[in-house]
Write a protein that holds these residues in place. Structure first.
Motif, PDB file in Angstrom:
ATOM      1  N   ASP A 233       1.334  -1.135  -0.145  1.00 16.07           N
ATOM      2  CA  ASP A 233       0.236  -0.030   0.154  1.00 16.07           C
ATOM      3  C   ASP A 233       1.123   0.943   0.037  1.00 16.07           C
ATOM      4  OD1 ASP A 233      -1.889  -1.992  -0.105  1.00 16.07           O
ATOM      5  OD2 ASP A 233      -2.549  -1.164   2.834  1.00 16.07           O
ATOM      6  N   SER A 235       0.792   4.537   0.747  1.00 15.71           N
ATOM      7  CA  SER A 235      -0.389   5.692   1.792  1.00 15.71           C
ATOM      8  C   SER A 235       0.812   6.797   2.286  1.00 15.71           C
ATOM      9  CB  SER A 235      -0.272   4.821   3.094  1.00 15.71           C
ATOM     10  OG  SER A 235      -0.861   3.702   3.057  1.00 15.71           O
ATOM     11  N   ALA A 237       0.110  10.432   5.115  1.00 15.45           N
ATOM     12  CA  ALA A 237      -0.450  10.386   6.767  1.00 15.45           C
ATOM     13  C   ALA A 237      -1.170   9.759   7.129  1.00 15.45           C
ATOM     14  CB  ALA A 237      -0.827  11.873   6.018  1.00 15.45           C
ATOM     15  N   GLY A 238      -1.021   7.804   7.197  1.00 12.93           N
ATOM     16  CA  GLY A 238      -1.890   6.809   7.066  1.00 12.93           C
ATOM     17  C   GLY A 238      -3.347   6.550   6.953  1.00 12.93           C
ATOM     18  N   HIS A 239      -3.308   7.273   5.155  1.00 14.89           N
ATOM     19  CA  HIS A 239      -4.180   7.437   4.362  1.00 14.89           C
ATOM     20  C   HIS A 239      -3.411   6.375   3.179  1.00 14.89           C
ATOM     21  CE1 HIS A 239      -6.883   9.683   6.467  1.00 14.89           C
ATOM     22  NE2 HIS A 239      -6.357  10.627   6.981  1.00 14.89           N
ATOM     23  N   VAL A 240      -4.440   5.275   2.896  1.00 20.00           N
ATOM     24  CA  VAL A 240      -3.568   4.664   1.406  1.00 20.00           C
ATOM     25  C   VAL A 240      -4.303   5.435   0.027  1.00 20.00           C
ATOM     26  CG1 VAL A 240      -4.063   3.059   0.893  1.00 20.00           C
ATOM     27  CG2 VAL A 240      -4.061   2.422   3.038  1.00 20.00           C
ATOM     28  N   LEU A 241      -3.687   5.700  -0.716  1.00 21.63           N
ATOM     29  CA  LEU A 241      -4.588   6.448  -1.385  1.00 21.63           C
ATOM     30  C   LEU A 241      -4.087   4.855  -2.795  1.00 21.63           C
ATOM     31  CD1 LEU A 241      -1.774   9.996  -1.424  1.00 21.63           C
ATOM     32  CD2 LEU A 241      -4.414   8.843  -0.478  1.00 21.63           C
TER      33      LEU A 241
END
Length: 486
Positions: A233, A235, A237-241
């Motif tokens: 994955d 990511s 800032a903790g967000h999976v792009l």
């Protein structure tokens, strides 16, 4: 014709310039053998140290063109001294760092910025202080040889210091060398400015830095995520792009970097039309000799860094060698580079730069072909000596010739521009060499495949492409028989 410094000034200058290039190249490879103990002492992870190394590369590559332009604004000697002071301060902070934060500030940022400020003046000073193409080739050979020696011996010297003392001592060594360089250049004459100090193009600097940072970052991401589909994955800032299995983040990042560089070119054109001083003059891209020469530079650095990386990975992973033994096995390549670099002046008096670049690529291709026996089952490591030596001889021959060709294609007033562009291209080639070789090794690591042979094959193809670019170089000599003109 511009006023030149006397030949004795050039001779007095070459030692500190070569030492500065050596220490920058050394820093780029020495940390690779100390990642585990550094992570332990700094209470961080291996990923944290690898991120520091990556950020150092990104900072240096992104700021190389703005740093070079500052030599026109501040003056060449002042820019060199500022870079040395920043670099030395960064190395000292890294040596005493209690945690990752100070290490990032010292090594990644201050040393990266310092490198971007002091590397361009090295090549500018060699160019403007040399009276003819052969003398310039001699001094470029010394500087290029010092750079190659630093990159090649970084793992060996760094491994010895880390094993016998501590990784912190390696940074202290850099501080001592920087202090020595500052002492050596204290009486260095200040070269005359080729014109009035220009206004610094802040917008151009931001666009070029952002564009180069994104391009180099995209290249470095290939080792983690591959060139095709994401291995894991992606990511922020903790967000999976981008989820695992999706398109590799290499391509969106590369596209964004390309668009930013396109905006940079448009900005340069608009700035020139308004009669203002751009960060980089577009006339540089109208020189076919320089364009092809920059292409050969990128290929050379890609092949050199890629070959060192692949061989080191093979020896450590497949053969179980430690950093010291790995450095010793790579000695033939280092010796070849130093030998051919030392002969640069003699070569330049007898052969054209084009001939030397072609010969260098031909020798490198032959050396890589011989080196492919390294991956054959049952062969001894000693069989790599002919290939490494031949590749080293070829690389040393063409590294000096390519730099001489590109720098000499422009007058003194353009030396800051072409020096920054040339160093940026070389840094991009170096980053791509390590990343490309690493990504191929990872991709071909499945049972039944031969990852090291695959990587060497890719590097051989790149060397052949470089040879093609060299053959396309015009046969006519550069203006003023290779001398920079006004």
């Amino acid at each position: 014709m511009p006023t030149r410094q006397p030949a004795d000034a050039a001779r007095a200058t070459i030692l500190p310039l070569a030492l500065a290039q050596f220490i920058c190249s050394y820093a780029g490879t020495a940390m690779n053998v100390a990642i585990t103990p550094m992570a332990h002492d700094l209470h961080t992870t291996v990923f944290g140290i690898q991120a520091t190394i990556t950020l150092f590369t990104l900072t240096m590559a992104a700021l190389m063109i703005p740093g070079s332009k500052l030599t026109d604004v501040w003056g060449r000697k002042r820019c060199l001294v500022a870079g040395l002071l920043l670099y030395g301060t960064g190395a000292l902070l890294a040596a005493i760092a209690p945690g990752l934060g100070l290490m990032l500030l010292g090594n990644a940022l201050l040393e990266g910025i310092g490198s971007a400020l002091m590397i361009p003046p090295i090549y500018i000073l060699v160019t403007v202080m040399s009276p003819d193409v052969a003398t310039r080739a001699k001094y470029f050979g010394i500087v290029s040889g010092a750079g190659a020696l630093g990159a090649a011996t970084g793992p060996l010297i760094g491994g010895l210091i880390t094993s016998l003392i501590s990784w912190r001592a390696s940074f202290l060594l850099q501080v001592l060398v920087i202090a020595w360089i500052i002492v050596l250049i204290r009486h260095l004459p200040t070269p005359p400015r080729p014109g009035p100090a220009p206004r610094f193009d802040v917008t151009g600097a931001l666009l070029s830095a952002a564009g180069l940072l994104l391009v180099v970052l995209a290249v470095l991401q290939s080792t983690t995520y591959s060139w095709t589909t994401a291995r894991t994955d992606f990511s922020i800032a903790g967000h999976v792009l981008i989820a695992e299995g999706g398109v590799s983040p290499v391509w969106p990042t590369l596209a964004l970097g390309t668009l930013t560089l396109a905006a940079f070119i448009l900005h340069l054109r608009r700035t020139e039309r308004r009669g203002h001083e751009p960060l980089l003059h577009l006339r540089l891209f109208g020189n076919n000799v320089a364009n092809l020469g920059l292409g050969t530079q990128a290929a050379q650095w890609l092949v050199m860094q890629g070959t060192f990386f692949v061989t080191a990975v093979y020896l450590q992973n497949a053969r179980g060698y430690n950093a010291i033994l790995t450095g010793l096995v790579l000695t033939p390549a280092t010796a070849g580079i130093l030998a051919s670099s030392a002969a640069a002046e003699r070569f330049a008096r007898r052969r054209t730069q084009r001939t030397l670049i072609i010969s260098g690529f031909a020798a490198t291709v032959a050396g890589l072909a011989l080196l492919l026996v390294l991956v054959a089952a049952g062969t001894g490591v000693w069989r790599t000596i002919p290939g490494l030596l031949l590749a080293g001889l070829g690389l040393g021959t063409m590294l000096t010739a390519s730099v001489n060709l590109v720098q000499s294609a422009f007058p003194d007033r353009d030396q800051s521009d072409i020096s920054g562009l040339s160093r940026a291209v070389s840094n991009l080639g170096s980053s791509l060499g390590t990343a490309l070789a690493g990504s191929v090794i990872v991709s071909a690591a499945q049972p039944g495949r031969h990852p090291y042979a695959a990587s060497l094959t890719v590097l051989t193809v790149v060397a052949v492409l470089g040879l093609t670019s060299a053959v396309l170089l015009p046969r006519i000599p550069t203006p003023n028989n290779g001398q920079a003109r006004s």
